[in-house]
Design a protein around this motif. Structure first.
Motif, PDB file in Angstrom:
ATOM      1  N   ARG A 368     -16.459  23.895  24.815  1.00 41.03           N
ATOM      2  CA  ARG A 368     -17.050  22.874  23.945  1.00 41.03           C
ATOM      3  C   ARG A 368     -15.988  22.254  23.034  1.00 41.03           C
ATOM      4  NH1 ARG A 368     -22.440  23.201  24.778  1.00 41.03           N
ATOM      5  NH2 ARG A 368     -23.255  25.222  25.515  1.00 41.03           N
ATOM      6  N   ARG A 370     -12.172  20.352  22.557  1.00 41.07           N
ATOM      7  CA  ARG A 370     -11.461  19.305  23.284  1.00 41.07           C
ATOM      8  C   ARG A 370      -9.996  19.295  22.878  1.00 41.07           C
ATOM      9  NH1 ARG A 370     -15.082  13.718  23.110  1.00 41.07           N
ATOM     10  NH2 ARG A 370     -17.113  14.605  23.640  1.00 41.07           N
ATOM     11  N   ILE A 467     -14.977  12.706  33.308  1.00 34.47           N
ATOM     12  CA  ILE A 467     -14.723  13.464  32.086  1.00 34.47           C
ATOM     13  C   ILE A 467     -13.278  13.279  31.640  1.00 34.47           C
ATOM     14  CG2 ILE A 467     -14.492  15.802  31.171  1.00 34.47           C
ATOM     15  CD1 ILE A 467     -17.345  14.958  31.229  1.00 34.47           C
ATOM     16  N   GLU A 471     -14.593  11.211  28.145  1.00 36.69           N
ATOM     17  CA  GLU A 471     -15.686  12.176  28.101  1.00 36.69           C
ATOM     18  C   GLU A 471     -16.915  11.610  27.408  1.00 36.69           C
ATOM     19  OE1 GLU A 471     -16.544  16.797  26.695  1.00 36.69           O
ATOM     20  OE2 GLU A 471     -14.522  15.944  26.604  1.00 36.69           O
ATOM     21  N   THR A 472     -16.716  10.817  26.376  1.00 34.02           N
ATOM     22  CA  THR A 472     -17.856  10.253  25.653  1.00 34.02           C
ATOM     23  C   THR A 472     -18.659   9.325  26.551  1.00 34.02           C
ATOM     24  OG1 THR A 472     -16.621  10.392  23.573  1.00 34.02           O
ATOM     25  CG2 THR A 472     -18.548   8.940  23.630  1.00 34.02           C
ATOM     26  N   ALA A 474     -18.692   9.423  29.815  1.00 34.07           N
ATOM     27  CA  ALA A 474     -19.301  10.223  30.876  1.00 34.07           C
ATOM     28  C   ALA A 474     -20.582  10.892  30.392  1.00 34.07           C
ATOM     29  CB  ALA A 474     -18.301  11.272  31.370  1.00 34.07           C
ATOM     30  N   LEU A 475     -20.569  11.403  29.165  1.00 35.96           N
ATOM     31  CA  LEU A 475     -21.776  12.018  28.605  1.00 35.96           C
ATOM     32  C   LEU A 475     -22.886  10.989  28.445  1.00 35.96           C
ATOM     33  CD1 LEU A 475     -20.191  14.359  25.885  1.00 35.96           C
ATOM     34  CD2 LEU A 475     -21.036  14.990  28.150  1.00 35.96           C
ATOM     35  N   ALA A 476     -22.490   9.772  28.047  1.00 35.00           N
ATOM     36  CA  ALA A 476     -23.487   8.715  27.881  1.00 35.00           C
ATOM     37  C   ALA A 476     -24.114   8.310  29.213  1.00 35.00           C
ATOM     38  CB  ALA A 476     -22.839   7.490  27.218  1.00 35.00           C
ATOM     39  N   ILE A 479     -23.768  12.708  32.545  1.00 31.84           N
ATOM     40  CA  ILE A 479     -23.036  13.845  33.109  1.00 31.84           C
ATOM     41  C   ILE A 479     -23.087  15.000  32.117  1.00 31.84           C
ATOM     42  CG2 ILE A 479     -20.755  14.653  33.836  1.00 31.84           C
ATOM     43  CD1 ILE A 479     -20.147  11.865  34.821  1.00 31.84           C
ATOM     44  N   ASN A 480     -23.419  16.171  32.615  1.00 34.14           N
ATOM     45  CA  ASN A 480     -23.442  17.383  31.789  1.00 34.14           C
ATOM     46  C   ASN A 480     -21.991  17.860  31.640  1.00 34.14           C
ATOM     47  OD1 ASN A 480     -23.675  19.980  30.716  1.00 34.14           O
ATOM     48  ND2 ASN A 480     -25.648  20.323  31.729  1.00 34.14           N
ATOM     49  N   GLY A 481     -21.356  17.470  30.570  1.00 33.88           N
ATOM     50  CA  GLY A 481     -19.936  17.718  30.403  1.00 33.88           C
ATOM     51  C   GLY A 481     -19.585  19.185  30.388  1.00 33.88           C
ATOM     52  N   LYS A 485     -17.195  20.933  33.232  1.00 34.87           N
ATOM     53  CA  LYS A 485     -15.919  21.539  32.848  1.00 34.87           C
ATOM     54  C   LYS A 485     -15.893  23.028  33.162  1.00 34.87           C
ATOM     55  CE  LYS A 485     -15.958  19.926  28.602  1.00 34.87           C
ATOM     56  NZ  LYS A 485     -15.512  19.649  27.212  1.00 34.87           N
TER      57      LYS A 485
END
Length: 608
Positions: A368, A370, A467, A471-472, A474-476, A479-481, A485
């Protein structure tokens, strides 16, 4: 009364932006000088360079090049071919699809550097220039003439920026130095690319075979260099020679051909690698080969984490150690507290599974984070693993790893009744212990390449790339980051553990000292990360080539003693300065690093 001068009376001064040479010679004269100098340099390699055989390579024989003379001969031959291609000789245009002049400069520089290195080495080691024969003086003059002629070839001189008169003297000096550096870079810049027609399929396959054969020859020659001076000369010739072929556009053209036949290229590469032990007369260099494959396989696993998912892992070597320790514990070692002896396939599964479990256990609470925070946590995990393995000695903790003594006397593998620790005769060739493990490691590398390629092309692979890029965003997009990962962490750890199972049997002993972050010898986390970045992040061939170079070069530079890491660090800095995208770049990263060079072409296509 003023006088006017006509255009014909005006002195010949090149206009701004007009292609001119780096030195003041006319381009036609420079081209002729470079060609003649290269031909004479070829002739010089058939002369005697020194009178005594005390210098390695026996450079005393007339009519028979030996040692470093062979490398100078190769560089001079390449320079001659590029010089003829620059004249537009029919039949040689294929050698320089992007223009011959920039490549000619680099090939001439390779010939000059190797020749002068040899002359200086002879003078220093034997006690003066009096130890040079006429051939030594002759090659020094001809190689210098070749370089001077090549530097006279035209290039597009960059427009200078105006100097601010209010700047200090030091700032003006830095400005002028920067302009001079841009001029030198422009002298070696590529010309406008020439279109190359698509060849028939059979011709492209033959080209792939020729490229793989050349790669095997170069690798075999480099790994088998018998003395230090020859390896340094090999690095000079190979480095500048590769740069010359890259500037000529030949490397790009070959890459396009291999990309159109990826399956054939990958299979051919493994066939070429399998032929390596048969090129050796003993098991000495097969030792380096198997360690290079272990290092390269682990680097390819790290490429899943760093290259595809964009997660900076500084403790990755710990997963290699987990796999090695797990396999050693169940492989029948007398120093193992577990009195079991699993077959290899079971030990390999145990090592891979143990690393996968550790990857999940470490990744679950840390992924969690970065960027730099994740890097610090993974670095801490790597150190915790090494210290824990050192303390599980029965005194500071449970008796599992035998502490600093490690798990020793790991028996050789027996697969399908074949003892990998014994010599075997195959088609008249004697295959030793390390060659046997080389073939085993080659199979495991093929499995890792298959996993990397299939996962990279899958849905989860595209999620990793998303990602990595943002990543931001992708999350939007849903995608379950965290899950994505964690899968990358687990897959990378599993691949490292699989390589660790073979490493335990190759080295006979597994100790905590093998798994430092930046230990004296690879594989360690720092070298693994460097192999991925320098080779090319997100590619298959990049980490394999990067790991090969990063393992082979320090091994061959041991004669430098305390200056070994200094020379190695300078080489890494130069490589990252001139090729930051890596030796085998991913197309996306290549555009990121050279966006200013690609933008006009992209815009032009869009406008059309």
């Amino acid at each position: 009364m003023t006088t006017q001068t006509t255009a014909s009376e005006t002195p010949s001064v090149p206009a701004a932006g007009t292609p001119t040479g780096l030195i003041g010679l006319p381009p036609a004269l420079g081209r002729a000088l470079a060609t003649a100098g290269a031909v004479l340099t070829i002739v010089s390699t058939f002369l005697s360079w020194t009178w005594t055989q005390d210098f390695p390579g026996d450079l005393t024989v007339y009519g028979y090049p030996g040692g470093l003379q062979v490398l100078v001969l190769i560089g001079a031959a390449l320079t001659t071919l590029l010089a003829l291609a620059s004249y537009g000789v029919k039949g040689l245009k294929w050698l320089a699809p992007a223009g011959a002049d920039p490549a000619l400069k680099l090939a001439a520089l390779a010939t000059f550097a190797t020749a002068w290195f040899t002359v200086i080495a002879i003078s220093v080691e034997l006690g003066g220039v009096v130890n040079l024969e006429p051939g030594g003086y002759f090659v020094a003059v001809t190689s210098l003439a070749t370089l001077v002629g090549a530097l006279a070839l035209p290039f597009q001189r960059p427009e200078p920026d105006p100097v601010d008169p209010e700047d200090s003297g030091w700032e003006q000096f830095r400005h002028r130095a920067g302009q001079a550096w841009e001029t030198v870079k422009a002298a070696f810049a590529a010309d406008r690319p020439r279109p190359v027609g698509k060849l028939p399929a059979y011709a492209e396959i033959l080209i792939i075979v020729a490229v793989l054969a050349l790669a095997l020859t170069v690798f075999t020659y480099g790994i088998g260099t018998e003395y230090d001076e020859l390896f340094v000369g090999f690095l000079i010739t190979a480095g500048f020679g590769f740069a010359a072929l890259n500037k000529s556009g030949l490397i790009v053209h070959a890459s396009q051909i291999t990309s159109r036949h990826q399956n054939i290229t990958i299979c051919g590469a493994f066939v070429a690698a399998a032929l390596f032990p048969f090129t050796q007369t003993d098991d000495q260099y097969a030792t380096l080969g198997v360690y290079i494959l272990i290092f390269a396989t682990v680097a390819l696993g790290l490429n899943v984490v760093v290259g595809l998912a964009g997660l900076l892992d500084l403790g990755y070597v710990a997963f290699l150690g987990v796999g090695a320790y797990a396999a050693a514990l169940v492989s029948g070692s007398p120093s193992s507290p577990l009195s079991v002896h699993f077959p290899f396939w079971a030990a390999a599964l145990v090592g891979a599974a143990a690393s996968l479990v550790f990857g999940v256990l470490i990744g679950a609470p840390t992924l969690r984070l970065r960027g730099d925070y994740l890097a610090i946590v993974t670095l801490g995990f790597g150190e915790i693993f090494r210290i824990t393995a050192n303390n599980l000695d029965g005194t500071s903790g449970p008796d599992i790893t035998n502490g600093s003594n490690g798990i020793s006397s790991i028996p050789n593998l027996k697969i399908l009744g074949v003892d990998l620790g014994a010599q075997h005769d195959v088609a008249g060739f004697t295959i030793g212990r390390f060659a046997n493990y080389f073939f085993l490691m080659l199979v495991i590398t093929a499995v890792v390449v298959l996993v990397f390629r299939r996962s990279g092309d899958s849905r989860i692979g595209r999620a990793w790339v998303a990602i990595r890029e943002d990543e931001t965003a992708a999350l939007a997009m849903g995608i379950n980051g965290f899950r994505v990962k964690l899968i990358a962490f687990a897959v990378g750890a599993c691949l490292a553990g699989l390589a660790g199972t073979v490493q335990a049997h190759v080295t006979y002993t597994v100790t905590p000292e093998q798994y430092y972050f930046a230990g004296p010898v690879p594989p360690n986390s720092a070298f693994l990360l460097a192999a991925v970045v320098l080779g090319g992040m997100g590619t298959i061939g990049g980490p394999l080539i990067g790991a090969s170079l990063l393992f082979l070069i320090p091994n061959k530079l041991q004669f430098l003693g305390n200056y070994q890491l200094f020379a190695f660090g300078v080489a890494l800095i130069l490589l990252m300065r001139f090729r930051p995208e890596g030796l085998v770049p991913n197309r996306r990263r290549q555009l990121e690093f050279h966006e200013e060079a690609e933008a006009p072409a992209v815009l032009g296509k869009t406008g059309a």
